[in-house]
Design an enzyme around this catalytic site. Structure first.
Site, short mmCIF file in Angstrom:
data_model
loop_
_atom_site.label_atom_id
_atom_site.label_comp_id
_atom_site.label_asym_id
_atom_site.label_seq_id
_atom_site.Cartn_x
_atom_site.Cartn_y
_atom_site.Cartn_z
N CYS A 40 -3.21 1.52 6.79
CA CYS A 40 -3.43 0.94 8.13
C CYS A 40 -3.99 2.01 9.06
O CYS A 40 -4.66 1.69 10.04
CB CYS A 40 -2.12 0.40 8.67
SG CYS A 40 -0.79 1.62 8.62
N GLU A 74 4.56 -4.01 12.36
CA GLU A 74 3.61 -2.92 12.07
C GLU A 74 2.43 -3.57 11.37
O GLU A 74 2.50 -3.89 10.19
CB GLU A 74 4.26 -1.86 11.17
CG GLU A 74 5.43 -1.12 11.81
CD GLU A 74 5.02 -0.15 12.90
OE1 GLU A 74 3.81 0.14 13.04
OE2 GLU A 74 5.91 0.31 13.63
N GLU A 124 8.43 2.80 14.60
CA GLU A 124 9.27 3.22 13.48
C GLU A 124 9.28 4.73 13.42
O GLU A 124 8.25 5.38 13.67
CB GLU A 124 8.75 2.61 12.18
CG GLU A 124 8.91 1.10 12.16
CD GLU A 124 8.63 0.45 10.81
OE1 GLU A 124 7.74 0.93 10.10
OE2 GLU A 124 9.31 -0.53 10.47
N ASN A 157 0.80 -1.24 0.00
CA ASN A 157 0.00 0.00 0.00
C ASN A 157 0.83 1.29 0.00
O ASN A 157 0.40 2.31 -0.53
CB ASN A 157 -1.05 -0.02 1.12
CG ASN A 157 -0.47 -0.10 2.51
OD1 ASN A 157 0.69 -0.45 2.69
ND2 ASN A 157 -1.28 0.21 3.49
N ARG A 195 11.22 3.46 5.86
CA ARG A 195 11.00 3.53 7.31
C ARG A 195 11.81 2.44 8.04
O ARG A 195 12.08 2.53 9.22
CB ARG A 195 9.50 3.35 7.55
CG ARG A 195 8.97 3.99 8.77
CD ARG A 195 7.48 4.15 8.68
NE ARG A 195 6.74 2.92 8.93
CZ ARG A 195 5.43 2.87 9.16
NH1 ARG A 195 4.71 3.98 9.17
NH2 ARG A 195 4.82 1.74 9.36
P1 NAP Z 1 0.15 -8.97 3.88
O1 NAP Z 1 -0.66 -9.85 3.02
O2 NAP Z 1 0.34 -9.35 5.30
O3 NAP Z 1 1.57 -8.83 3.15
C1 NAP Z 1 2.57 -7.99 3.63
C2 NAP Z 1 3.91 -8.51 3.16
O4 NAP Z 1 4.14 -9.80 3.71
C3 NAP Z 1 4.00 -8.69 1.65
O5 NAP Z 1 5.31 -8.41 1.23
C4 NAP Z 1 3.71 -10.17 1.48
O6 NAP Z 1 4.23 -10.70 0.31
C5 NAP Z 1 4.42 -10.73 2.68
N1 NAP Z 1 3.97 -12.05 3.10
C6 NAP Z 1 2.75 -12.60 2.96
N2 NAP Z 1 2.76 -13.85 3.49
C7 NAP Z 1 4.02 -14.07 3.95
C8 NAP Z 1 4.67 -15.17 4.57
N3 NAP Z 1 4.03 -16.30 4.85
N4 NAP Z 1 5.97 -15.06 4.89
C9 NAP Z 1 6.65 -13.93 4.63
N5 NAP Z 1 6.10 -12.85 4.02
C10 NAP Z 1 4.79 -12.93 3.70
O7 NAP Z 1 -0.40 -7.49 3.91
P2 NAP Z 1 -0.79 -6.57 2.65
O8 NAP Z 1 -2.11 -6.98 2.16
O9 NAP Z 1 0.34 -6.50 1.69
O10 NAP Z 1 -0.86 -5.14 3.36
C11 NAP Z 1 -1.99 -4.66 3.96
C12 NAP Z 1 -1.91 -4.86 5.47
O11 NAP Z 1 -0.76 -4.18 5.97
C13 NAP Z 1 -3.09 -4.24 6.19
O12 NAP Z 1 -3.51 -5.09 7.23
C14 NAP Z 1 -2.51 -2.94 6.75
O13 NAP Z 1 -3.19 -2.45 7.88
C15 NAP Z 1 -1.11 -3.36 7.07
N6 NAP Z 1 -0.21 -2.20 7.16
C16 NAP Z 1 0.23 -1.83 8.38
C17 NAP Z 1 1.04 -0.71 8.51
C18 NAP Z 1 1.54 -0.25 9.85
O14 NAP Z 1 2.43 0.57 9.88
N7 NAP Z 1 0.99 -0.75 10.96
C19 NAP Z 1 1.39 0.02 7.36
C20 NAP Z 1 0.91 -0.39 6.12
C21 NAP Z 1 0.11 -1.52 6.04
P3 NAP Z 1 3.35 -10.80 -1.05
O15 NAP Z 1 2.37 -9.69 -1.01
O16 NAP Z 1 4.36 -10.64 -2.11
O17 NAP Z 1 2.74 -12.13 -1.01
#
Ligand code: NAP
Length: 494
Positions: free
Chosen positions: A299, A265, A473, A166, A174
């Site tokens: 997020c 995060e 962060e 995102n 960061r």
């Molecule tokens: P996600 O599905 O958890 O993926 C995040 C990252 O983790 C991607 O690079 C993904 O790779 C990787 N990943 C997925 N499964 C994995 C595994 N089993 N082992 C290692 N890496 C793995 O999240 P998203 O859909 O990309 O992002 C949205 C989420 O991020 C939302 O819940 C949002 O709230 C959260 N977020 C939090 C913050 C914060 O600062 N708290 C900031 C931004 C976003 P692939 O996508 O390449 O599979």
């Protein structure tokens, strides 16, 4: 009808300029398997380019390169590490137009928002360039006077950094900024949907003199298959993850095997509280920012609007007017304020959540349906009378939907706001100073936006509590996530 702010020649030029290999040990190279993955434009559903698709063997090579670089990088003068970050900051800002176009193409957000993210991303490098030379320590006399304490900070070591789609660049800088400032070599894994901004960033860091092997980049369609062996390997000492809570929990389990330092995060479900005594102009402005930044795919996005009865109708009317006037379209087009969602899955989840809320009695003021294809558009939507049991109040919407519920008194508002397993950020609008401080203290979240819809700032500690994460962060504490504290007890024969 909108006009494109970028020509198709510009689009092809910025995509062609990105190195598409894996970056390991200072070299761009194809995946060992020769496989590639396709990066799509979410506004058209069409392919932009192919990038190397790492497998477990490539991941291990990246870890070996980071491990080989760790010792000499840790010994580099802090000023020199800071200068690398400062130079990278300058280059990013010089190239902001091309980097913004690239980000919009792979992720969908409007160009102005991409420029905003790139500025935010670069600011982490500027901030941590300044922090690199302020890593402290201590010297103290033991309470009984018989010995001395020397306390020093050392880089934690090889770090694994995993980032979401995102904010394709800022979620990287960061982590990369403090890792470089602290003296940690790293393996970075961007999201497969939006790797291009990270590839461009890796090339910039190499250009400004980051030593070979310090940053290794593995883009992959097999995140688990590539990263799990690295997490369990023993050469890595740190895992920093930004993404969803379910994946974060899984990674925490994996990281327990080697007892890695972890920063998490994770997801959010931000409440946005508007009291009767709020300045409604400010509240509406804040709501638009907290809801619509990144099309709601943040997020920190306001997920639940909790509005006191006396102003609820007027608030809904004003938000509806603003949301209804937003221009939806391809992020590269002039005047567009809302781009597509990242993919069909993300768009379909928004469709489902809105349908569920409406089935349970919510009222649609504007929107309530997907936009015109072929991209993954959803119309800016306002719902009111949302029952608290609707899924939209407990799940991350990650889309342009404002769901409004009404409360009567402060205790009810705080109870509703805290009724979630998440605790990243809460927003609070009131002109009453006592209420502002009282409610800020009672809200269970790592951050509070008080009369503002934007909390993110590289100089401030960003992070959540409860299931929104561990660690912070940015700010002066951001570098601590990449430092260990060593205490030397000094025998003293005074
Ligand atoms: P996600 O599905 O958890 O993926 C995040 C990252 O983790 C991607 O690079 C993904 O790779 C990787 N990943 C997925 N499964 C994995 C595994 N089993 N082992 C290692 N890496 C793995 O999240 P998203 O859909 O990309 O992002 C949205 C989420 O991020 C939302 O819940 C949002 O709230 C959260 N977020 C939090 C913050 C914060 O600062 N708290 C900031 C931004 C976003 P692939 O996508 O390449 O599979």
């Amino acid at each position: 009808m909108t006009n494109s702010a970028a020509s198709s020649t510009d689009e092809a030029r910025v995509v062609d300029a990105v190195p598409t290999g894996l970056f390991i040990g200072g070299e761009w190279r194809p995946a060992a398997s020769g496989r590639t993955l396709t990066v799509d434009d979410p506004a058209t559903g069409k392919a932009l380019c192919e990038v190397a698709d790492a497998g477990p063997e490539d991941g291990m090579d990246a870890l070996a390169a980071a491990a080989a670089a760790q010792q000499s990088f840790a010994a580099m003068a802090p000023r020199d590490r800071g200068e690398i970050l400062r130079s990278a900051y300058e280059v990013i800002m010089d190239r902001i137009d091309d980097l913004a176009l690239l980000m919009t193409l792979e992720m969908g957000k409007p160009l102005t928002e991409s420029r905003g993210e790139i500025t935010y991303a670069a600011e982490f490098f500027r901030w941590f360039a300044e922090e690199a030379v302020r890593i402290g320590g201590g010297y103290a006399v033991a309470p009984n006077g018989a010995s001395r304490f020397l306390v020093q900070k050392q880089p934690v070591g090889v770090s694994l950094l995993i980032t979401p789609w995102n904010f394709p660049m800022a979620m990287g800088t960061r982590k990369i900024g403090p890792a470089i400032a602290a003296g940690c070599a790293m393996v970075v894994k961007p999201a497969q949907q939006t790797p291009l901004s990270m590839h461009a960033l890796a090339a910039i860091l190499a250009e400004v003199g980051l030593p070979d092997g310090v940053l290794n980049l593995v883009t992959t369609s097999d995140a688990g298959g590539v990263m799990e062996p690295l997490i369990r390997d023993g050469r890595a000492r740190k895992l920093s993850f930004t993404g969803s809570t379910p994946v974060g929990k899984k990674l925490l389990e994996q990281a327990s095997e080697q007892v890695l330092r972890t920063s998490m995060e994770l997801g959010g479900n931000a409440p946005f509280l508007v009291f009767d005594d709020a300045d409604l102009d400010k509240a509406v402005e804040g709501a638009m920012l907290a809801k619509m930044r990144n099309m709601g795919e943040a997020c920190t996005a306001a997920n639940r609007f909790l509005v006191q009865r006396g102003v609820a109708e007027e608030f809904a009317r004003r938000i509806t007017e603003r949301m209804g006037a937003l221009v939806v379209g391809r992020g590269t087009d002039e005047g567009v304020q809302v781009g597509p969602l990242v993919d069909a899955k993300g768009r379909d989840k928004v469709v489902e959540l809105v349908r569920d809320a409406v089935d349970r009695g919510a009222r649609v003021h504007v929107g309530g349906e997907p936009g015109d294809g072929p991209g993954y558009f959803y119309r800016p939507t306002v719902l009111s009378d949302v029952p608290l049991e609707a899924r939209v109040t407990s799940e991350e919407i990650f889309g342009p939907v404002a769901a409004i519920s009404v409360f009567d008194d402060e205790d009810d508002a705080v109870a509703a706001a805290n009724d979630t397993e998440f605790g990243l950020v809460s927003y609070l609008f009131t002109e009453n100073i006592s209420r502002a401080l009282r409610v800020s203290e009672r809200l269970e979240s790592g951050m509070v936006g008080l009369n503002t819809g934007l909390v993110s700032n590289p100089a401030a500690p960003f992070g959540g509590i409860k299931q929104s994460g561990l660690g912070r962060e940015g700010g002066t504490v951001g570098i601590d996530e990449f430092l260990e504290t060593k205490y030397v007890a000094i025998g003293f024969a005074g």
